[in-house]
Design a protein around this motif. Structure first.
Motif, PDB file in Angstrom:
ATOM      1  N   UNK A  77       0.809  -1.214   0.000  1.00 39.80           N
ATOM      2  CA  UNK A  77       0.000   0.000   0.000  1.00 39.80           C
ATOM      3  C   UNK A  77       0.839   1.258   0.000  1.00 39.80           C
ATOM      4  N   UNK A  78       2.057   1.167   0.492  1.00 38.68           N
ATOM      5  CA  UNK A  78       2.900   2.344   0.530  1.00 38.68           C
ATOM      6  C   UNK A  78       2.688   3.171   1.786  1.00 38.68           C
ATOM      7  N   UNK A 102      23.820  -4.703   0.755  1.00 39.13           N
ATOM      8  CA  UNK A 102      24.164  -6.102   0.514  1.00 39.13           C
ATOM      9  C   UNK A 102      23.236  -6.750  -0.496  1.00 39.13           C
ATOM     10  N   UNK A 103      22.069  -6.138  -0.747  1.00 35.83           N
ATOM     11  CA  UNK A 103      21.083  -6.728  -1.643  1.00 35.83           C
ATOM     12  C   UNK A 103      21.059  -6.096  -3.030  1.00 35.83           C
ATOM     13  N   UNK A 104      21.714  -4.941  -3.192  1.00 34.63           N
ATOM     14  CA  UNK A 104      21.642  -4.232  -4.456  1.00 34.63           C
ATOM     15  C   UNK A 104      23.031  -4.051  -5.046  1.00 34.63           C
ATOM     16  N   UNK A 115      15.329   4.802 -10.441  1.00 33.78           N
ATOM     17  CA  UNK A 115      15.170   3.968  -9.236  1.00 33.78           C
ATOM     18  C   UNK A 115      13.704   3.791  -8.849  1.00 33.78           C
ATOM     19  N   UNK A 116      12.801   3.849  -9.819  1.00 36.09           N
ATOM     20  CA  UNK A 116      11.379   3.790  -9.501  1.00 36.09           C
ATOM     21  C   UNK A 116      10.946   2.416  -9.009  1.00 36.09           C
ATOM     22  N   UNK A 127       7.298   1.102  -2.977  1.00 36.97           N
ATOM     23  CA  UNK A 127       8.434   0.299  -3.435  1.00 36.97           C
ATOM     24  C   UNK A 127       7.915  -0.960  -4.120  1.00 36.97           C
ATOM     25  N   UNK A 128       8.596  -1.362  -5.204  1.00 38.97           N
ATOM     26  CA  UNK A 128       8.192  -2.557  -5.938  1.00 38.97           C
ATOM     27  C   UNK A 128       9.118  -3.725  -5.722  1.00 38.97           C
ATOM     28  N   UNK A 129       9.968  -3.668  -4.700  1.00 40.02           N
ATOM     29  CA  UNK A 129      10.920  -4.754  -4.435  1.00 40.02           C
ATOM     30  C   UNK A 129      10.217  -5.825  -3.600  1.00 40.02           C
TER      31      UNK A 129
END
Length: 216
Positions: A1-2, A68-70, A102-103, A134-136
């Motif tokens: 939902x953000x 560490x994830x990107x 970075x969207x 965020x879409x991650x």
């Protein structure tokens, strides 16, 4: 939902003064994360409203836990579009900003309304709203929490930067009432508009090919 953020602030300056200081607030020691600003479009409409689109470059430091994830080569700068409408008849200025790159990682959309106070003409009311998404997959919640915390910190600094610009306009003393017309403000910014280089256009096109949004 953000995440959603909203707050209201009363600025002890007339709308004319706030409107003028808005264009003079960078650079300032409270917004060192803002690296560049370029005017890429400006128009005074038939009904005397001033429309402006600017491209800003800001630092984009990730939180330590996210590094560490990107990828290590992830761009450390974010390109932001700022649309604004100045309406001198209604004594209001509305701005809308959003990031171009970075969207998928995070999108931050902000809407600000600077309105002359009806009860206190010597004051200006600022309403600020933000939507953070965020879409991650699997990490959207902590990323949104981080984005909200950073936004809150930056909006506080932005207000302090605006207050500094107001103080500098009047030599650090209490502002005296002054009325600037849109035509005068447009002429003051004419040099900046003409100086909007190909660099700004290149950054905008390289950041994301998405369709430009309409002015708010």
């Amino acid at each position: 939902m953000g995440k959603y953020f909203v707050n209201d602030v009363d600025i002890k300056s007339t709308w004319d003064q706030v409107f003028s200081a808005f264009w003079q607030r960078y650079p300032n020691p409270f917004s060192t994360h803002v690296l560049t600003e370029d005017v890429v479009y400006r128009e005074v409409t038939a009904d005397h409203r001033l429309l402006t689109r600017r491209l800003l470059t800001k630092t984009n430091r990730l939180p330590r836990w996210a590094e560490r994830f990107f990828p290590a080569n992830l761009a450390r700068s974010v390109y932001v579009v700022e649309d604004s409408i100045v309406d001198p008849r209604n004594r209001s200025m509305t701005t809308f900003t959003w990031n171009l790159n970075h969207t998928r990682l995070m999108t931050v959309e902000e809407r600000c309304v600077f309105q002359e106070s009806r009860d206190r003409p010597a004051w200006t009311q600022l309403t600020r709203e933000a939507w953070i998404t965020s879409g991650v997959y699997g990490f959207s919640r902590p990323i949104q929490e981080f984005g909200l915390a950073r936004f809150k910190s930056n909006q506080t600094k932005a207000l302090r930067g605006l207050e500094l610009a107001l103080a500098n306009m009047h030599g650090g003393s209490s502002p005296r009432p002054r009325r600037d017309t849109v035509k005068e403000a447009s002429e003051k910014a004419k040099e900046a508009a003409l100086a909007a280089t190909e660099k700004a256009k290149t950054l905008a096109s390289a950041a994301s090919p998405q369709k430009p949004r309409q002015f708010v």
